[in-house]
Write an enzyme that holds these catalytic residues in place. Structure first.
Site, PDB file in Angstrom:
ATOM      1  N   HIS A 163      29.592   5.848 110.663  1.00 34.19           N
ATOM      2  CA  HIS A 163      29.783   7.284 110.442  1.00 34.19           C
ATOM      3  C   HIS A 163      31.195   7.844 110.576  1.00 34.19           C
ATOM      4  CE1 HIS A 163      25.429   7.022 110.863  1.00 34.19           C
ATOM      5  NE2 HIS A 163      25.293   8.266 110.488  1.00 34.19           N
ATOM      6  N   HIS A 282      17.252   7.425 102.489  1.00 34.78           N
ATOM      7  CA  HIS A 282      17.429   8.473 103.502  1.00 34.78           C
ATOM      8  C   HIS A 282      17.693   9.803 102.790  1.00 34.78           C
ATOM      9  CE1 HIS A 282      19.680  10.660 106.664  1.00 34.78           C
ATOM     10  NE2 HIS A 282      18.924   9.978 107.500  1.00 34.78           N
ATOM     11  N   GLU A 334      13.658   7.962 107.593  1.00 35.77           N
ATOM     12  CA  GLU A 334      13.874   9.393 107.281  1.00 35.77           C
ATOM     13  C   GLU A 334      14.041   9.576 105.767  1.00 35.77           C
ATOM     14  OE1 GLU A 334      16.136  10.885 111.235  1.00 35.77           O
ATOM     15  OE2 GLU A 334      17.444   9.908 109.803  1.00 35.77           O
ATOM     16  N   GLU A 350      12.995  16.719 107.008  1.00 34.53           N
ATOM     17  CA  GLU A 350      14.036  17.112 107.970  1.00 34.53           C
ATOM     18  C   GLU A 350      14.720  18.408 107.511  1.00 34.53           C
ATOM     19  OE1 GLU A 350      16.845  13.987 108.838  1.00 34.53           O
ATOM     20  OE2 GLU A 350      18.262  15.402 109.742  1.00 34.53           O
ATOM     21  N   CYS A 352      17.746  19.244 107.825  1.00 34.55           N
ATOM     22  CA  CYS A 352      19.013  18.924 107.139  1.00 34.55           C
ATOM     23  C   CYS A 352      18.794  18.536 105.681  1.00 34.55           C
ATOM     24  CB  CYS A 352      19.714  17.752 107.816  1.00 34.55           C
ATOM     25  SG  CYS A 352      20.450  18.160 109.386  1.00 34.55           S
ATOM     26  N   CYS A 430      21.710  16.912 114.476  1.00 35.01           N
ATOM     27  CA  CYS A 430      22.290  17.258 113.179  1.00 35.01           C
ATOM     28  C   CYS A 430      21.781  18.614 112.677  1.00 35.01           C
ATOM     29  CB  CYS A 430      21.978  16.174 112.162  1.00 35.01           C
ATOM     30  SG  CYS A 430      20.255  15.697 112.133  1.00 35.01           S
ATOM     31  N   CYS A 431      20.488  18.893 112.925  1.00 34.31           N
ATOM     32  CA  CYS A 431      19.880  20.039 112.248  1.00 34.31           C
ATOM     33  C   CYS A 431      20.344  21.424 112.740  1.00 34.31           C
ATOM     34  CB  CYS A 431      18.366  19.948 112.302  1.00 34.31           C
ATOM     35  SG  CYS A 431      17.685  18.441 111.590  1.00 34.31           S
TER      36      CYS A 431
END
Ligand SMILES: [Zn+2]
Length: 667
Positions: A163, A282, A334, A350, A352, A430-431
């Protein structure tokens, strides 16, 4: 086309102003406390801790010069948390490998929030935070606290999982927003230096890293940096990342030889992007990639790339999206599942991913004003995105299921990802900051514009100004959305100009609308927009859409939803909750010929349209005859009880405590 200048779009809409104010007053300050681990009952973030730890190391490095011995990398895991918060050491990295991105999303939301109005205290907090973040940057421009603290010798050695380029993407997006809001360059310079460093390392030449991000976002972020600075190098780097993805052999096989020969759907690296037609892998990664691809297609006019974007968008909407605009049906990876596999109670959906779908749709709108993109943007926004945050802005959903039986989520290991109530925070957070940055930047999604035309995609009450050949045209919109479909737009200063206003005809109206225009004579319909032009005076445009509750059925191939319908009204999808209707919601059967009664209720703190309709509760009548035990009985009959079924907007579910919920209702 480009989005209207966010600084010129003043949102005055009752519904959305409330959400924006909530984010500014509650969510952003709360998240700042979280980033600093000051909320005892929420999972600690260690985000600012890591920047400080990296800054300390930097300072040591500077003091010792050549004598400094850099730490050698030892793998400590994808996520590292101390046993107890007080055990955290000041010079160690904690959290997920991408923890830095939480700050970047936060500062992006701060930037947009400052555009809605000044807040000197918030700006001061942000400036001090930026000082801490920038102090972590290495002299060569590198900035990722995970490797700075754990050992730089392995930086960029695991693009698939670690990442660094994802964090670069978020850093750029945050820096661009903060610069646009304040004109302050410090974070922007830091982002540019990191981007320059990455550009110097990556490419096809000798000794270059021939890879691309494992988690996409850098692509669209670099295009945004290019938009802001005009620097071709950022566009080139973004294009390089997009063009390289999916080439054979898959770059990630170099890092992870066990992947050899396996198609890499998860990272959308299974084939070159121009050949991709089905949304896979994903879900957040996917829509972030598609957003970057759409940016590139717009900038380069690459027909093959645009074609792929269109196919991928259709693949989502035609077979892989929930009625709530949620995407990513399975928690396994995911990911998107196969077409028409859209389970309700194990849904991942999700927050996001819905946000990413908004990004993708908005970018398609910059290429072509076709209401099918705006319809999906609106759907995702009003349903799954808003569902992600509690009414008080203090708790959040990561996963947005369409059916919940709380006991099952708690006891069934296949549903541990589904939470029946919103959580204070997540270790992998993240969300929540993603919601904050989207809601504060809503002004970017209402309109796009080209030379003469202002395209209205979302009916969000707002004022804006468009420049047409040096003339300022003022557009002011009042909107009843989402409670009613009445919209009034006044246009001043367009007389005798080439200005045109395009108004979206939402898909849920099935083409029906009422339009009354004074002050302009030209009307034309195209691709789901009605175009108004030839302004002869300051104009008033009334457009209204009926918001009538409708029953929606999924395609028969969605096995999960056979014999079921859901209720939608305007852009809002409704659900039933136990608190209104009792438990065992699966016993309820809606009357397909029943009438709907709309009620404006205030139990959620503002006017919300709730719906009542006729239904029956069907309970198997107990039989005396049992083949064995107490679990089964020979069927006798069903007891049918007439009930009045109450439905509330899906995005409001779980705001009245933990309880059963279902979007789909038996018919
Ligand atoms: Zn998320």
């Amino acid at each position: 086309m480009k989005p209207a200048d966010i600084k010129k779009v003043k949102i005055k809409d009752e519904f959305w102003s409330r959400k924006q104010a909530l984010v500014k007053k509650e969510v952003i300050p709360y998240q700042w406390e979280i980033l600093n681990d000051r909320i005892p009952e929420a999972e600690a973030s260690y985000c600012m801790h890591n920047f400080k730890a990296a800054g300390l190391l930097n300072e040591k490095m500077r003091k010792k010069g050549d004598a400094f011995e850099a730490p050698k990398f030892t793998y400590r895991g994808f996520a590292v948390f101390p046993e107890k918060r007080e055990d955290a050491k000041e010079d160690e990295f904690y959290g997920f490998v991408f923890q830095d991105s939480d700050f970047y999303k936060w500062i992006e939301a701060v930037g947009y929030a400052l555009m809605t109005g000044p807040d000197p205290v918030l700006e001061e907090t942000a400036d001090r935070a930026i000082d801490i973040v920038c102090s972590a940057q290495l002299p060569n421009g590198y900035l990722d606290t995970y490797y700075i603290i754990n050992g730089m010798d392995k930086s960029f050695s695991d693009l698939r999982d670690h990442h660094e380029l994802y964090c670069l993407g978020h850093l750029i997006e945050g820096a661009v927003a903060y610069y646009q809001a304040t004109g302050k360059e410090k974070l922007l310079n830091t982002a540019e230096r990191y981007a320059d460093y990455v550009a110097s390392l990556f490419g096809t030449g000798e000794g270059k890293i021939n890879g691309y991000p494992g988690h996409e976002i850098a692509e669209m972020a670099l295009f945004a940096l290019y938009d802001l600075t005009g620097e071709e190098k950022y566009k080139d780097l973004a294009e390089y990342f997009i063009d390289e993805r999916g080439k054979t052999p898959n770059y990630f096989e170099k890092e992870h030889p066990d992947m050899k020969g396996k198609p890499d759907y998860y990272h959308q690296a299974h084939m070159p992007v121009r050949e991709q037609t089905e949304a896979v892998g994903h879900a957040v990664r996917a829509v972030y990639l598609y957003s970057g691809m759409a940016d590139m297609a717009r900038l380069t006019k690459d027909a093959a790339l645009l074609n792929a974007c269109e196919k991928l968008f259709d693949s989502i909407v035609d077979s892989k999206m929930y009625i709530t605009g949620g995407i990513g049906a399975t928690h396994l990876g995911e990911s998107f599942s196969h077409p028409f596999d859209l389970p309700n109670d194990t849904a991942y959906s999700e927050t996001c991913a819905a946000i990413g779908l908004v990004f993708f749709a908005e970018r398609m709108l910059r290429i072509k004003a076709d209401s099918k993109y705006a319809d999906i943007m609106e759907l995702a926004l009003f349903n799954t995105v808003l569902s992600g945050m509690a009414l008080d802005g203090k708790s959040f959903f990561y996963v947005n299921p369409l059916e919940v039986i709380p006991e099952n989520c708690k006891k069934d290991e296949r549903k541990t990802h589904v939470k029946p109530i919103r959580q204070k925070w997540f270790g992998c957070a993240c969300c929540p900051p993603n919601i904050a940055r989207l809601i504060t930047s809503l002004g970017r999604y209402i309109y796009t514009e080209d030379e003469n035309t202002l395209y209205t995609h979302l009916y969000v009450g707002s004022d804006t100004v468009k420049n047409v050949n040096g003339k300022e045209v003022t557009v002011s919109m009042e909107s009843g959305f989402p409670n009613n479909g009445n919209v009034r737009i006044t246009v001043d200063g367009a007389k005798d100009s080439s200005f045109r206003l395009a108004l979206r005809i939402p898909g849920w109206t099935i083409g029906k609308y009422r339009l009354n225009v004074t002050g302009a004579s030209e009307k034309e319909e195209k691709d789901g927009y009605v175009y108004i032009g030839n302004f002869t005076e300051d104009a008033v445009i009334d457009i209204s859409f009926d918001m009538i509750p409708r029953l929606i059925a999924a395609d028969e191939k969605v096995a999960e939803d056979n014999f079921k319908v859901c209720v939608a009204r305007g852009p809002i999808v409704y659900c039933m909750e136990e608190v209104d209707n009792g438990d065992k919601l699966r016993q309820i059967r809606i009357d397909k010929n029943g009438s709907f009664t709309e009620e404006i209720c205030n139990e959620f703190g503002y006017d919300v349209v709730t719906i009542k309709t006729d239904a029956k509760r069907i309970i198997p009548a107990a039989s005396e005859v049992s083949p064995f035990g107490a679990l089964y009985n020979e069927f006798a009959s069903f007891e049918e009880k007439e009930i009045s079924l109450r439905l509330i907007p899906y995005y409001l579910w779980a705001n009245r405590g933990e309880n059963e919920m279902s979007v789909y209702i038996n018919i």
